[in-house]
Scaffold this active site. Structure first.
Site, PDB file in Angstrom:
ATOM      1  N   CYS A  10     -37.696  25.464  -1.290  1.00  0.00           N
ATOM      2  CA  CYS A  10     -37.268  24.672  -0.133  1.00  0.00           C
ATOM      3  C   CYS A  10     -36.974  25.530   1.081  1.00  0.00           C
ATOM      4  CB  CYS A  10     -35.981  23.910  -0.443  1.00  0.00           C
ATOM      5  SG  CYS A  10     -36.029  22.945  -1.933  1.00  0.00           S
ATOM      6  N   ASN A 112     -31.258  24.917  -0.529  1.00  0.00           N
ATOM      7  CA  ASN A 112     -32.387  25.700  -1.032  1.00  0.00           C
ATOM      8  C   ASN A 112     -31.866  26.567  -2.158  1.00  0.00           C
ATOM      9  OD1 ASN A 112     -34.177  28.621   0.156  1.00  0.00           O
ATOM     10  ND2 ASN A 112     -34.736  27.226  -1.446  1.00  0.00           N
ATOM     11  N   GLY A 113     -32.509  26.460  -3.316  1.00  0.00           N
ATOM     12  CA  GLY A 113     -32.102  27.280  -4.457  1.00  0.00           C
ATOM     13  C   GLY A 113     -32.047  26.455  -5.718  1.00  0.00           C
TER      14      GLY A 113
END
Ligand code: AMP
Length: 463
Positions: A10, A112-113
């Site tokens: 992302c 994100n992650g």
């Protein structure tokens, strides 16, 4: 490990501006520059005088937003997200930002992650009555945060506690009716930078989104740092002093854009340097060097320069085909490679060719490209890979398949060479790769290559 093994790649982007009401356009252009980080869904949420308005859908940024939508999305702050996950979990409910309403108000979250203990936390919350609507670990963060928030007077204090509970990789943007908060996990696994444009503070996964928009780069968000922007200005809160950092080295190899600077290192330079190291480690006599567009090009330039071999543009790339990984089946993936790349015969025919790519994951791409080069008349094809063999799955947000599908997890280098039909094959060493990032401020996670995960991953495959 998260039950659904949801793996997401992302990008996040956010803007806060006290005076200006049109933050969604800047966010739109920011997401546009981060499109390489995820092409499956995109979304923008804005804070319109205390109400959160949003639009998120499957598709590319330019397909989802137009002037009408952006005119509707007016607000003093905005956060946006682009997302790509593996097939099966790709549906609209998982698109972000996630917007929630709870006892203390509204918030929107973009992440994100990958949270490695999301499955466990989710189970505990479900047992206490929490209902989940998506399979995304972002919803687990939101549920935990809204629950913990009840006992604190500020969201910062609640988030500080959440950051001691969640494990894994996260670059987070959280928008409330009066704040924009950015947070990076204690190991700094995924990138996150902060910039300024006039009186706007801006956050982005990568600095490449700043350059084209006239945003001044300020610095990276530090591992374990939380940054809060509101009408009083900006403040930094160090939540947990990290003993070590573990930035994802695969960002430099493949994922990030070459013009981005992350934690002090320009991605292009790291890739070029990897080509030089690769040439020293695996020299070869050849007539031309070609790079596989786009992520193999910088290393190919470095390799050619180091050995004094002519670099040629060996392929025409059809820019309108998405990343090969987007194709759901193996058959489509294989077709996808040729739809995307075609060798330029005059540069290849009768030549001993060195072909450089950034990584070999399943082996699909290299096998196909070696074939294409031979069909275009290459006398020899020597494959050089600017990352070490990918032997272990990633649990922190890079889409690597299960170990059984990782070619280097199951075969010797010689076996891989034969399988892809190359005349020789050489990978950069772990130490060689690490040397390309030595000037940076961080240590790196190289678990996909060496199996040394920077935290427990609780996976049977790895035991
Ligand atoms: P494979 O065909 O499975 O061996 O994958 C290797 C190719 O996919 C290389 O050309 C890489 O540039 C690209 N690649 C590597 N990692 C990823 C990823 N996580 N997502 C999409 N493409 C990737």
């Amino acid at each position: 490990m998260f039950d659904d093994k949801l793996k997401e790649e992302c990008g996040v982007f956010g803007v806060y501006n006290n005076n200006e009401f049109d933050t969604s356009r800047l966010t739109y252009y920011g997401l546009f520059a981060l499109q390489h980080r995820g092409q499956e869904s995109a979304g923008i949420a804005v804070n319109n005088k205390g109400t959160i308005l949003y639009r998120k859908e499957m598709g590319m940024v330019s397909e989802i937003f137009d002037d009408v939508v952006l005119d509707y999305l007016k607000g003093h702050s905005a956060i946006g997200h682009v997302r790509y996950s593996t097939t099966g979990e790709s549906y609209a409910e998982n698109a972000q930002p996630l917007v929630i309403k709870y006892t203390k108000g509204h918030m929107a979250i973009a992440h994100n992650g990958n949270i490695t203990n999301a499955g466990k936390i989710k189970k505990e919350l479900e047992e206490q009555g929490t209902i989940f609507q998506t399979t995304s670990d972002t919803e687990v963060i939101a549920a935990l945060l809204s629950r913990i928030r009840i006992k604190y007077s500020t969201i910062e204090d609640a988030l500080r506690e959440v950051m001691t509970i969640i494990k894994g990789a996260y670059s987070l943007l959280i928008m409330t009716p009066n704040k924009l908060i950015a947070a990076r996990d204690p190991l700094g696994m995924r990138p996150l930078v902060i910039g300024k444009k006039e009186d706007s503070y801006v956050f982005s996964s990568e600095s490449c989104a700043f350059d084209s928009l006239g945003i001044k780069f300020i610095r990276d968000v530090e591992p374990g740092e939380m940054i809060v922007v509101n009408n009083e200005g900006i403040k930094s809160i160090q939540t947990e002093v990290p003993k070590k950092s573990a930035s994802c080295i695969f960002e430099y190899i493949y994922f990030a854009r070459p013009d981005s600077i992350m934690d002090g290192i320009e991605v292009y330079s790291a890739r070029y340097q990897a080509g030089i190291v690769l040439a020293k480690e695996h020299p070869v006599e050849a007539d031309v060097v070609v790079g596989v567009p786009d992520s193999g090009l910088a290393a190919a330039h470095g390799f050619a320069h180091a050995l004094g071999i002519k670099y040629v543009g060996g392929f025409m790339k059809n820019r309108y085909v998405g990343r090969t990984f987007i194709q759901p089946s193996q058959e489509m993936r294989e077709l996808g490679v040729h739809m995307k790349l075609n060798p330029i015969r005059s540069q290849i025919e009768g030549k001993r060719v060195v072909m450089i790519d950034d990584s070999l994951v399943r082996g699909t791409t290299s096998k196909k490209i070696v074939n294409l080069l031979k069909a275009a008349g290459a006398k020899e094809v020597h494959v050089r890979i600017s990352s070490p063999p990918v032997k272990h799955s990633c649990y922190f947000g890079i889409d690597t398949p299960e170990r059984k599908n990782l070619i280097a997890g199951n075969m010797s280098i010689d076996g891989i060479k034969d399988l892809i039909g190359a005349d020789s094959l050489g990978y950069i060493s772990n130490e060689g790769l690490l040397s390309t990032c030595k000037d940076g401020k961080r240590d790196y996670c190289m678990a996909c290559f060496n199996g040394k995960y920077p935290m427990d991953v609780d996976d049977e495959e790895e035991k």
